[in-house]
Design a protein around this motif. Structure first.
Motif, PDB file in Angstrom:
ATOM      1  N   VAL A   1      44.689  51.881  39.215  1.00 16.39           N
ATOM      2  CA  VAL A   1      44.077  50.404  37.442  1.00 16.39           C
ATOM      3  C   VAL A   1      43.198  50.153  38.824  1.00 16.39           C
ATOM      4  O   VAL A   1      43.431  49.286  39.913  1.00 16.39           O
ATOM      5  CB  VAL A   1      45.432  49.442  37.842  1.00 16.39           C
ATOM      6  CG1 VAL A   1      44.464  48.626  36.528  1.00 16.39           C
ATOM      7  CG2 VAL A   1      45.947  50.590  37.043  1.00 16.39           C
ATOM      8  N   SER A   2      41.488  49.865  37.947  1.00 13.82           N
ATOM      9  CA  SER A   2      40.529  49.690  38.899  1.00 13.82           C
ATOM     10  C   SER A   2      40.499  48.248  37.972  1.00 13.82           C
ATOM     11  O   SER A   2      38.689  47.957  38.462  1.00 13.82           O
ATOM     12  CB  SER A   2      39.633  50.735  39.209  1.00 13.82           C
ATOM     13  OG  SER A   2      40.212  51.731  39.754  1.00 13.82           O
ATOM     14  N   GLY A   3      40.088  47.975  36.578  1.00 19.83           N
ATOM     15  CA  GLY A   3      39.212  47.621  35.705  1.00 19.83           C
ATOM     16  C   GLY A   3      39.727  46.699  35.414  1.00 19.83           C
ATOM     17  O   GLY A   3      40.577  47.992  34.362  1.00 19.83           O
ATOM     18  N   VAL A   4      38.701  46.827  33.874  1.00 18.96           N
ATOM     19  CA  VAL A   4      39.235  46.565  32.271  1.00 18.96           C
ATOM     20  C   VAL A   4      37.673  46.931  31.382  1.00 18.96           C
ATOM     21  O   VAL A   4      36.541  46.513  32.688  1.00 18.96           O
ATOM     22  CB  VAL A   4      39.929  44.477  32.209  1.00 18.96           C
ATOM     23  CG1 VAL A   4      38.772  44.201  33.325  1.00 18.96           C
ATOM     24  CG2 VAL A   4      40.090  44.627  30.859  1.00 18.96           C
ATOM     25  N   ILE A   5      38.009  46.811  30.524  1.00 18.49           N
ATOM     26  CA  ILE A   5      36.929  47.337  29.459  1.00 18.49           C
ATOM     27  C   ILE A   5      37.312  46.987  27.836  1.00 18.49           C
ATOM     28  O   ILE A   5      38.301  46.793  27.491  1.00 18.49           O
ATOM     29  CB  ILE A   5      36.477  49.283  29.233  1.00 18.49           C
ATOM     30  CG1 ILE A   5      35.779  49.167  28.243  1.00 18.49           C
ATOM     31  CG2 ILE A   5      38.253  49.760  28.999  1.00 18.49           C
ATOM     32  CD1 ILE A   5      34.622  50.622  28.436  1.00 18.49           C
TER      33      ILE A   5
ATOM     34  N   GLU B   1      34.787  45.907  33.404  1.00 17.19           N
ATOM     35  CA  GLU B   1      34.381  44.992  35.062  1.00 17.19           C
ATOM     36  C   GLU B   1      35.760  46.017  35.808  1.00 17.19           C
ATOM     37  O   GLU B   1      36.840  46.202  35.647  1.00 17.19           O
ATOM     38  CB  GLU B   1      34.523  43.712  35.374  1.00 17.19           C
ATOM     39  CG  GLU B   1      34.744  43.153  36.489  1.00 17.19           C
ATOM     40  CD  GLU B   1      34.481  41.384  36.765  1.00 17.19           C
ATOM     41  OE1 GLU B   1      32.951  40.771  36.613  1.00 17.19           O
ATOM     42  OE2 GLU B   1      35.171  40.989  36.386  1.00 17.19           O
ATOM     43  N   ILE B   2      34.684  46.492  36.595  1.00 20.77           N
ATOM     44  CA  ILE B   2      35.718  47.685  38.067  1.00 20.77           C
ATOM     45  C   ILE B   2      35.013  47.104  39.599  1.00 20.77           C
ATOM     46  O   ILE B   2      34.734  46.611  39.778  1.00 20.77           O
ATOM     47  CB  ILE B   2      35.927  48.873  37.741  1.00 20.77           C
ATOM     48  CG1 ILE B   2      33.985  49.098  38.077  1.00 20.77           C
ATOM     49  CG2 ILE B   2      36.030  49.542  36.253  1.00 20.77           C
ATOM     50  CD1 ILE B   2      33.775  50.756  38.216  1.00 20.77           C
ATOM     51  N   ALA B   3      36.147  47.424  40.296  1.00 23.04           N
ATOM     52  CA  ALA B   3      35.685  47.772  41.734  1.00 23.04           C
ATOM     53  C   ALA B   3      35.295  48.516  42.454  1.00 23.04           C
ATOM     54  O   ALA B   3      35.458  49.837  41.688  1.00 23.04           O
ATOM     55  CB  ALA B   3      37.276  47.600  42.473  1.00 23.04           C
TER      56      ALA B   3
END
Lengths: 523, 553
Positions: free
Chosen positions: B520-524, B545-547
């Motif tokens: 899990v790396s971010g949100v959209i 936004e993601i790492a």
């Protein structure tokens, strides 16, 4: 027709209409012809007139007046400042200052009304003050109110020809072509033309009807081969292209990329650090005494209670503490105070890029080695046109067994030429708590003249030895924001991080010119 | 950096050189790490960069350095007479303001300009070196108005005297309320019930240090040739060095310095201290070190000459060892390299021929920056414009306006609330772009890669690089933003999947957690109209936004 271009579809439509209907006015053509809209009609008419395929039978210009923004303001006030001023004087006001006490209009507008009334002779000023030379209700200003303001109170416009000459003259004075946002009136001109087709027009139209002319090429045209017997309509090629908002890199990031590339080309490996540091890495490891003024609460941002940065290894911390207190095994006598572990562990926002170098030295770097890093740093400054809350600093170190002061100067010269694109430079003794000898470079910028080109020096033994480095280390650092502003041609540092997209789109840079002082002035 | 204002005429007359003009002077001042800050008529403002050289923060000090460089080391405070004046320190002062140093200077009558210079250096030492009078502050008096011995004692707030510049008596407790300097400096004595006082045998008050001197003994004016100087403070070294610097300055001006004996009670470690203290810090190094650091094959004789021009009166050397003694006004030599730098400065940096390091080293990009460069180019390829925003921002922008789920790290001592927190997300910065760019042609497709500070477990914080992208315009829905991250993942050979999630920033049902290669790396999502409304954004917007590290693969 050999040199003439073919008819544009809009031109053809207009010619067809005129051939069928004879002399026609603009309004008739716009309403009844096949032309899609008024703009298309006007373009087609201009093209055809210039090619003499149609001619102008007659041309009428009629002027209409409507209220401008200031006029609308007057309407809301129920009076113009001129008329109000005449009435005030009639009621006994003796000076401009008296009248300006009335807040119906601001001082500026009272002042300009006074100016125009003395110019037109409605008012006279002498030692006793100002006097009327007329009956206010019989002046042209009263007429304007009745004939223009009253009639336009619900909006719309008036034919100028219906108004008396003195009123028209005032309106013309007060409807400037520029600065319309402050105008009292706006005068619009309506042109009415009657057009007819010429003999050449009929010939051109006939020729057009007889041949197939291709506009846009379609897959069908290519497939059915109809293009083989057709003409290609000639395009007008010198019109401005429509603009594409392309994806683009940020101009400051491009500048930073250019600096990074130069360092890598010079054999430097890139260092990375973190936004938050503890005082140990930001200051103590750099032999900055804990009482140093630059470590004051007014110079460094402390993180709120509870937030920490991982502490250094205990042994390392003890070596650094000892060096501060008594010089440890460095051969020096230290700063001679009692080192505070608590202060050392305080988490702060990195205030200098040198923190990166301290961490690199402590992590068993290659010897010989060259390292650089671009770090966002934080200083306690009020944000204004020359200060940002955070700024970019480039930092470099060079380690090697036989490194000395002359290599330091040689590297600085290289940076001046390669990174700053300086035409000339000079070295001055400097002072930094972590280097000795310390050197400040000043560089001659092609535009600004002498500017600071960064601080440098050989790290003190008190910095290197506790971090486990027993060879000389050259250190060099420079704030980049100012260099970037020069390279990008901007004057307000806040523009480097502007949230205004159109302003950003207006800053155009040539990445391959960024470090040569060449800038696009049109920022 | 300390700045001083001096008279050119004064400077060059005590430096014993002709005015060289500003260009030449700028070069000469590199001797004292000084720069011309402003030059107008006779007035010269000089910025001194060395924060460890308080002796240079005055016209006498700068002049001395120039003079010695021209004609060699000088004798300072040698052959002083035996002290015949005493100060007795009362018990109790060790808790308030423990130390005092003093001396008398006779036989030199300053004119107006010289007196101004004297007051300037006294103020500068107290302000910069003495930490705004805390660790040290000096005062000058008329020697003949003082009946020795002087007592340095503690006094109750009811004690009264006429402060300098006033014509009536005030009690010590009135001074912090009634006078400007009182208001500025009284906090230095806060928390103490007894305040320090210098008083002579006749009961005349000299001073209420570090606040105000007395009118009776302290009204020094031009032409007075018998002066008494005292320095009090909380730090022994600072007090003594300040007194020594002042004594050297006055001796340079032509005064005879007469030492004073200070008698301390228990529990001070020393019973008597004679001031000014003649410091003579030994600096020891070797020719090898000098040659190694400077990179030149210099002879011992040249080293001696260079050091003498830096006012090292005594330099002992042979082929291997060098021993120098710093002049009494300097205590900044804490390692042999400090003396080696003095040699370099004396020789002049322009006398060293620059060399390039010869060893081969590899240029290399940091892995995260390598990745950032690749990803930035991919985003440019999707027609996105890159943005750069500040790291410091406000809690209001992050939390209230943008509804960020996690709170950012606060600054304990912010300058303004506007820059009171360190960003933990890039999204508010991009929303701010949208809120100020309604006039810029749409559609807007913008992104930033940048550092944020994440508050992780156990109170530790970590810097992370995020990638945030936002689209805004008449049509800017989930599909529009999804296609951007989708094409980036495709280009990076990564598997991306989405799973419904709740996030106050986005519309429920149109918001997903992004999983890239199983992590899990971010949100959209489509931004919630509440967020758009908060920011005054009048068109729909979507963002992810993601790492950045998730795109490494």
């Amino acid at each position: 027709m050999t040199e003439e271009r073919d008819l544009h579809p809009l031109e053809e439509k207009l010619l067809v209409y005129l051939e069928e209907n004879g002399e026609s006015s603009d309004a008739e053509i716009i309403e009844r012809s096949d032309l899609p809209d008024e703009g298309s009609y006007r373009r087609a008419a201009e093209w055809l007139l210039s090619r003499e395929l149609v001619r102008e039978i007659s041309r009428d210009e009629e002027e209409f007046v409507e209220l401008g923004p200031m006029g609308i303001g007057n309407l809301e006030a129920g009076v113009t400042p001129e008329l109000a001023m005449l009435r005030e004087v009639a009621r006994g006001a003796g000076s401009l200052q008296d009248i300006q006490k009335n807040t119906l209009f601001d001082r500026g507008r009272w002042g300009s009304a006074f100016g125009s009334l003395t110019k037109t002779g409605h008012l006279k000023k002498d030692a006793d003050g100002i006097h009327l030379t007329c009956e206010p209700e019989e002046t042209v200003f009263r007429k304007i109110w009745d004939l223009v303001y009253e009639l336009l109170s619900g909006g719309g416009e008036l034919k100028m020809t219906r108004l008396p000459e003195d009123v028209v003259s005032i309106i013309n004075d007060r409807s400037p072509k520029r600065g319309k946002s402050r105008a009292e009136f706006t005068v619009n001109v309506l042109v009415t033309r009657v057009l007819d087709i010429t003999e050449e027009g009929r010939i051109a139209l006939r020729a057009a009807k007889e041949s197939i002319t291709i506009g846009a090429i379609t897959p069908e045209i290519l497939a059915d081969g109809s293009w083989r017997n057709a003409k290609f309509r000639r395009y007008q090629l010198d019109i401005p292209p429509s603009q594409i908002h392309t994806g683009r890199l940020h101009p400051y990031r491009q500048f930073l990329d250019t600096v990074r590339k130069r360092f890598m080309a010079l054999g430097f490996a890139e260092m990375r650090g973190s936004l938050a540091e503890n005082e140990f890495w930001n200051n103590d490891a750099l032999f900055m005494p804990q009482f140093h003024p630059a470590r004051d609460i007014h110079d460094v941002y402390f993180l709120s209670d509870g937030i920490k940065v991982p502490p250094p290894e205990r042994e390392l911390e003890e070596r650094v503490a000892e060096v501060h207190e008594n010089g440890g095994n460095t051969g020096g006598r230290g700063w001679g105070y009692s080192f505070s572990r608590k202060q050392s562990l305080q988490a702060i926002l990195r205030s200098q890029g040198t923190a990166l170098s301290a961490r690199t030295l402590a992590s068993n770097p290659a010897i010989p080695g060259k390292y650089f890093g671009i770090a966002r740093c934080f200083r306690y400054d009020q944000v204004d046109s020359t200060h940002l809350p955070d700024f970019f600093q480039v930092e470099g170190i060079v380690l090697g067994e036989y490194i000395n002061l002359r290599h330091l100067l040689g590297l600085l010269r290289l940076f001046a030429e390669e990174i700053a694109g300086a035409s000339d430079f000079k070295f001055l003794p400097g002072y930094f708590p972590f280097t000795e000898p310390s050197v400040e470079m000043h560089i001659k910028h092609p535009v600004l003249g002498w500017v600071e080109g960064g601080g440098a020096g050989l790290f003190r033994p008190e910095v290197c030895l506790p971090l486990g480095i027993d060879v000389p280390v050259i250190a060099w650092g420079l704030g980049l924001d100012r260099m970037a502003m020069l390279a990008m041609g901007i004057e307000d540092i806040r523009d480097l991080i502007t949230p205004d997209l159109s302003r950003l789109r207006g800053i155009r840079v040539l990445p391959d010119h960024l470090l040569k002082g060449k800038v696009d002035e049109n920022a | 950096m300390p700045k001083i204002e001096v008279s050119r005429q004064d400077l060059f007359s005590i430096a014993c050189i002709d005015d060289p003009g500003d260009d030449k002077l700028a070069d000469i001042l590199s001797l004292v790490k000084g720069e011309i800050d402003a030059s107008e008529g006779d007035k010269l403002k000089i910025e001194l960069n060395d924060t460890n050289r308080p002796d240079l923060w005055c016209v006498e000090g700068v002049a001395r350095a120039l003079r010695c460089w021209n004609s060699g080391a000088e004798k300072h405070l040698t052959e002083l007479p035996e002290p015949d004046m005493d100060i007795f320190v009362d018990p109790g002062l060790e808790k308030v303001r423990p130390f005092v140093a003093a001396f008398a200077a006779c036989g030199w009558a300053p004119d107006e300009r010289e007196l101004d210079a004297l007051i300037d250096v006294q103020e500068k030492l107290a302000a910069s070196f003495g930490r705004n009078r805390k660790t040290a502050a000096a005062g000058f008096y008329l020697l003949d108005e003082i009946e020795f011995p002087v007592r340095y004692r503690t006094a109750s707030p009811e004690t009264s005297f006429v402060p300098l510049g006033f014509d009536q008596e005030m009690t010590l407790s009135e001074i912090p309320e009634e006078t400007e300097t009182g208001r500025t400096y009284a906090h230095l004595l806060a928390g103490s019930e007894l305040w320090p006082l210098l008083e002579d045998t006749g009961g005349n008050v000299l001073s209420f240090p570090p606040v105000l001197n007395s009118q009776t003994t302290g009204r020094v004016s031009a032409g007075d040739s018998r002066l008494f100087c005292e320095v009090t403070g909380t730090d022994w070294d600072t007090v003594q060095l300040s007194a020594t610097i002042l004594a050297c300055n006055l001796q340079d001006r032509g005064a005879e310095i007469i030492p004073v004996r200070v008698n301390y009670p228990e529990p001070y470690p020393e019973k008597t201290v004679v001031s000014p203290v003649i410091f003579s810090d030994l600096m020891i190094t070797s020719m090898d070190s000098v040659r190694g650091v400077l990179g030149v094959d210099i002879s011992p004789e040249s080293v001696r000459k260079a050091l003498q021009r830096m006012d090292y009166a005594s330099v002992k050397l042979d082929e291997t060892g060098i021993t120098g003694i710093l002049p009494p006004y300097r205590r900044d030599g804490i390692h042999a390299v400090d003396m080696i730098e003095d040699i370099a400065i004396s020789l002049g940096l322009s006398s060293f021929e620059p060399l390039l390091p010869e060893q081969f080293t590899l240029g290399r990009c940091a892995p995260i920056e390598d990745l950032a460069d690749a990803v930035r180019l991919l985003l440019i390829g999707t027609d996105c414009e890159e943005i750069l925003r500040p790291v410091l921002t406000s809690r209001e922008k992050v939390m209230d306006l943008s509804r960020t789920p996690k709170s950012p790290v606060s600054i304990a001592n912010p300058m303004t609330a506007e820059y009171g927190v360190v960003r933990n997300t890039l999204l508010p910065g991009l929303l701010e772009v949208e809120s100020t760019s309604a006039h810029a042609a749409y559609p807007h497709r913008i992104f930033e890669t940048g550092e944020v500070l994440i508050d992780c477990e156990e109170g530790y914080c970590r810097t992370e690089v995020l990638l945030t992208c936002l689209v805004c315009g008449n049509k800017a829905d989930f599909g529009d933003i999804h296609s951007i991250i989708g094409s980036v993942c495709h280009a990076r050979k990564l598997e991306m999947s989405l799973a419904d999630t709740d996030d106050a920033r986005f519309i429920p049902g149109r918001c997903a957690a992004i999983t890239i290669d199983g992590r899990v790396s971010g949100v959209i999502g489509e931004l919630h109209p509440l967020v758009l409304d908060n920011w005054g954004i009048s068109r729909p917007a979507s963002a992810f936004e993601i790492a950045l590290s998730a795109l490494k693969g």
